[in-house]
Every structure is written in C-alpha cells, then in structure tokens.
Design a protein around this motif. Structure first.
Motif, mmCIF file in Angstrom:
data_model
loop_
_atom_site.group_PDB
_atom_site.id
_atom_site.type_symbol
_atom_site.label_atom_id
_atom_site.label_comp_id
_atom_site.label_asym_id
_atom_site.label_seq_id
_atom_site.Cartn_x
_atom_site.Cartn_y
_atom_site.Cartn_z
ATOM 1 N N THR A 125 0.842 -1.201 0.000
ATOM 2 C CA THR A 125 0.000 0.000 0.000
ATOM 3 C C THR A 125 0.875 1.248 0.000
ATOM 4 O O THR A 125 0.538 2.240 -0.636
ATOM 5 N N MET A 126 2.020 1.191 0.683
ATOM 6 C CA MET A 126 2.920 2.341 0.741
ATOM 7 C C MET A 126 3.420 2.714 -0.656
ATOM 8 O O MET A 126 3.389 3.882 -1.054
ATOM 9 N N ILE A 127 3.867 1.724 -1.420
ATOM 10 C CA ILE A 127 4.358 2.008 -2.776
ATOM 11 C C ILE A 127 3.205 2.492 -3.647
ATOM 12 O O ILE A 127 3.349 3.450 -4.402
ATOM 13 N N LYS A 128 2.056 1.839 -3.547
ATOM 14 C CA LYS A 128 0.883 2.262 -4.331
ATOM 15 C C LYS A 128 0.556 3.721 -4.040
ATOM 16 O O LYS A 128 0.338 4.512 -4.958
ATOM 17 N N ASP A 129 0.547 4.099 -2.772
ATOM 18 C CA ASP A 129 0.233 5.482 -2.400
ATOM 19 C C ASP A 129 1.283 6.463 -2.918
ATOM 20 O O ASP A 129 0.948 7.559 -3.372
ATOM 21 N N LYS A 130 2.557 6.079 -2.867
ATOM 22 C CA LYS A 130 3.619 6.943 -3.390
ATOM 23 C C LYS A 130 3.429 7.175 -4.890
ATOM 24 O O LYS A 130 3.558 8.296 -5.384
ATOM 25 N N LEU A 131 3.131 6.093 -5.611
ATOM 26 C CA LEU A 131 2.955 6.203 -7.060
ATOM 27 C C LEU A 131 1.711 7.007 -7.416
ATOM 28 O O LEU A 131 1.716 7.793 -8.364
ATOM 29 N N LYS A 132 0.645 6.824 -6.662
ATOM 30 C CA LYS A 132 -0.595 7.567 -6.899
ATOM 31 C C LYS A 132 -0.359 9.065 -6.675
ATOM 32 O O LYS A 132 -0.795 9.902 -7.468
ATOM 33 N N THR A 133 0.356 9.399 -5.622
ATOM 34 C CA THR A 133 0.682 10.805 -5.339
ATOM 35 C C THR A 133 1.587 11.369 -6.427
ATOM 36 O O THR A 133 1.385 12.495 -6.889
ATOM 37 N N PHE A 134 2.582 10.589 -6.858
ATOM 38 C CA PHE A 134 3.474 11.024 -7.933
ATOM 39 C C PHE A 134 2.666 11.337 -9.188
ATOM 40 O O PHE A 134 2.857 12.377 -9.821
ATOM 41 N N ALA A 135 1.756 10.438 -9.554
ATOM 42 C CA ALA A 135 0.937 10.636 -10.753
ATOM 43 C C ALA A 135 0.079 11.885 -10.632
ATOM 44 O O ALA A 135 -0.027 12.672 -11.577
ATOM 45 N N LYS A 136 -0.520 12.094 -9.479
ATOM 46 C CA LYS A 136 -1.357 13.274 -9.276
ATOM 47 C C LYS A 136 -0.521 14.557 -9.362
ATOM 48 O O LYS A 136 -0.919 15.524 -10.011
ATOM 49 N N ASP A 137 0.641 14.547 -8.723
ATOM 50 C CA ASP A 137 1.511 15.728 -8.709
ATOM 51 C C ASP A 137 2.097 16.058 -10.083
ATOM 52 O O ASP A 137 2.383 17.212 -10.371
ATOM 53 N N THR A 138 2.307 15.040 -10.912
ATOM 54 C CA THR A 138 2.953 15.260 -12.203
ATOM 55 C C THR A 138 1.987 15.295 -13.382
ATOM 56 O O THR A 138 2.388 15.608 -14.495
ATOM 57 N N GLY A 139 0.736 14.933 -13.153
ATOM 58 C CA GLY A 139 -0.239 14.966 -14.238
ATOM 59 C C GLY A 139 -0.187 13.757 -15.154
ATOM 60 O O GLY A 139 -0.618 13.816 -16.301
ATOM 61 N N THR A 140 0.353 12.641 -14.646
ATOM 62 C CA THR A 140 0.339 11.402 -15.418
ATOM 63 C C THR A 140 -0.873 10.580 -14.980
ATOM 64 O O THR A 140 -1.478 10.861 -13.955
ATOM 65 N N GLY A 141 -1.176 9.553 -15.728
ATOM 66 C CA GLY A 141 -2.245 8.655 -15.317
ATOM 67 C C GLY A 141 -1.740 7.684 -14.262
ATOM 68 O O GLY A 141 -0.535 7.556 -14.027
ATOM 69 N N PHE A 142 -2.673 6.987 -13.632
ATOM 70 C CA PHE A 142 -2.304 5.983 -12.633
ATOM 71 C C PHE A 142 -3.385 4.915 -12.563
ATOM 72 O O PHE A 142 -4.577 5.227 -12.525
ATOM 73 N N GLN A 143 -2.943 3.661 -12.562
ATOM 74 C CA GLN A 143 -3.843 2.538 -12.356
ATOM 75 C C GLN A 143 -3.127 1.538 -11.465
ATOM 76 O O GLN A 143 -1.909 1.404 -11.538
ATOM 77 N N SER A 144 -3.893 0.838 -10.627
ATOM 78 C CA SER A 144 -3.253 -0.146 -9.776
ATOM 79 C C SER A 144 -4.139 -1.357 -9.563
ATOM 80 O O SER A 144 -5.369 -1.293 -9.689
ATOM 81 N N GLU A 145 -3.472 -2.429 -9.259
ATOM 82 C CA GLU A 145 -4.122 -3.661 -8.849
ATOM 83 C C GLU A 145 -3.284 -4.177 -7.683
ATOM 84 O O GLU A 145 -2.148 -4.582 -7.860
ATOM 85 N N VAL A 146 -3.828 -4.084 -6.490
ATOM 86 C CA VAL A 146 -3.095 -4.510 -5.322
ATOM 87 C C VAL A 146 -3.541 -5.909 -4.962
ATOM 88 O O VAL A 146 -4.732 -6.203 -4.920
ATOM 89 N N PHE A 147 -2.588 -6.783 -4.748
ATOM 90 C CA PHE A 147 -2.921 -8.134 -4.308
ATOM 91 C C PHE A 147 -2.303 -8.373 -2.947
ATOM 92 O O PHE A 147 -1.291 -7.801 -2.593
ATOM 93 N N ASP A 148 -2.922 -9.204 -2.189
ATOM 94 C CA ASP A 148 -2.475 -9.508 -0.840
ATOM 95 C C ASP A 148 -2.324 -11.009 -0.708
ATOM 96 O O ASP A 148 -3.289 -11.729 -0.596
ATOM 97 N N TRP A 149 -1.088 -11.473 -0.756
ATOM 98 C CA TRP A 149 -0.846 -12.909 -0.688
ATOM 99 C C TRP A 149 -0.656 -13.251 0.729
ATOM 100 O O TRP A 149 -0.103 -13.813 1.378
#
Length: 149
Positions: A125-149
């Motif tokens: 979740t930490m990496i997902k949140d970092k990437l989502k924030t990066f995308a929002k701040d830079t104006g890129t798109g973002f999609q995720s699929e988080v799995f929990d093994w």
C-alpha cells in the motif's frame, strides 16, 4: 503473469512500455525475465538476500533491454521522474519539436505528461500510495491492482 497481461494490451511498438519492477524473489525474476522482451526497457530492483552472480545477471539481461540493480531505488519517484523526462526529451530531440529539454517532469508539456500512465501491481500500500501521489503531482495517469498474498 501480470506484466505480460499489461504489456500484451499494447503489442509491438503501439506504446512505449517501460517496466520498473521491485522484487526480492530470485526464482520469480528468472521465471519472468524471458517475458520482458516485449518491454522497451525493464528496470529491475532486485532486493533478495542472496545476490545474483555475474553469470545470472548476464543471462537475465540477455532477454531484452533489462537493467538490474541489486538494491532498492533511493527514490521510486525520482527514478520515474528521470525515466519520463529522459524518454520525452529523447523523443522531442528526435522529432526536433523542442528547443529546450525539460529538467523535470513538471517542465514537460501537460499533454505529453498525460500520455504516460503509471501502472502498479503489487502488495505494498505504501508504494501504491507513493505512485498515486506522484501521478497526481505530475499529471500522469495511474492505475493499480493490489494483491495480498
């Protein structure tokens, strides 16, 4: 094979596909490396306890344009920023469409930034949140699929 599924949506050169992969499983890296040939570039951050040998590195890199660092990136956001900036600058230089190369992602034309999409598939979740924030701040798109093994 989640990477193949995502890259398979855009066959050949229909899209530039750059994979940034953080993993700690030596077996997973060896298994999936042959499938990375469809990526234009794969940046692998291998964090396994047992370091890869020079022969293993050579064999893995033989599957395509694969760069392997045997540690975590100092900053995933900085790594992505540099990749995007360098690829856009190289593209603009080749087409003579930009006289001044961008030094940061935010200096890149908004339409060019919007053409990028950060895809995340993983269990952090930490990496997902970092990437989502990066995308929002830079104006890129973002999609995720988080799995929990």
């Amino acid at each position: 094979d989640r990477n193949k599924i995502v890259m398979g949506q855009y066959p050949g050169a229909s899209r530039t596909k750059i994979l940034v992969w953080l993993l700690k499983s030596r077996d997973m890296l060896k298994f999936f490396a042959p499938l990375l040939k469809d990526a234009h570039m794969a940046l692998v951050f291998y964090t396994g306890k047992e370091k890869l040998t020079q022969v293993e590195l050579q064999n893995l890199k033989a599957h395509g344009n694969i760069y392997i660092q045997q540690s975590r990136p100092k900053s995933i956001e900085e790594t992505l920023s540099r990749i995007i900036t360098q690829v856009v600058n190289a593209s603009n230089s080749a087409s003579n469409s930009c006289k001044h190369p961008a030094r940061t992602v935010k200096e890149i034309n908004a339409l060019d930034r919007k053409a990028w999409c950060i895809l995340y598939c993983g269990g952090s979740t930490m990496i997902k949140d970092k990437l989502k924030t990066f995308a929002k701040d830079t104006g890129t798109g973002f999609q995720s699929e988080v799995f929990d093994w």
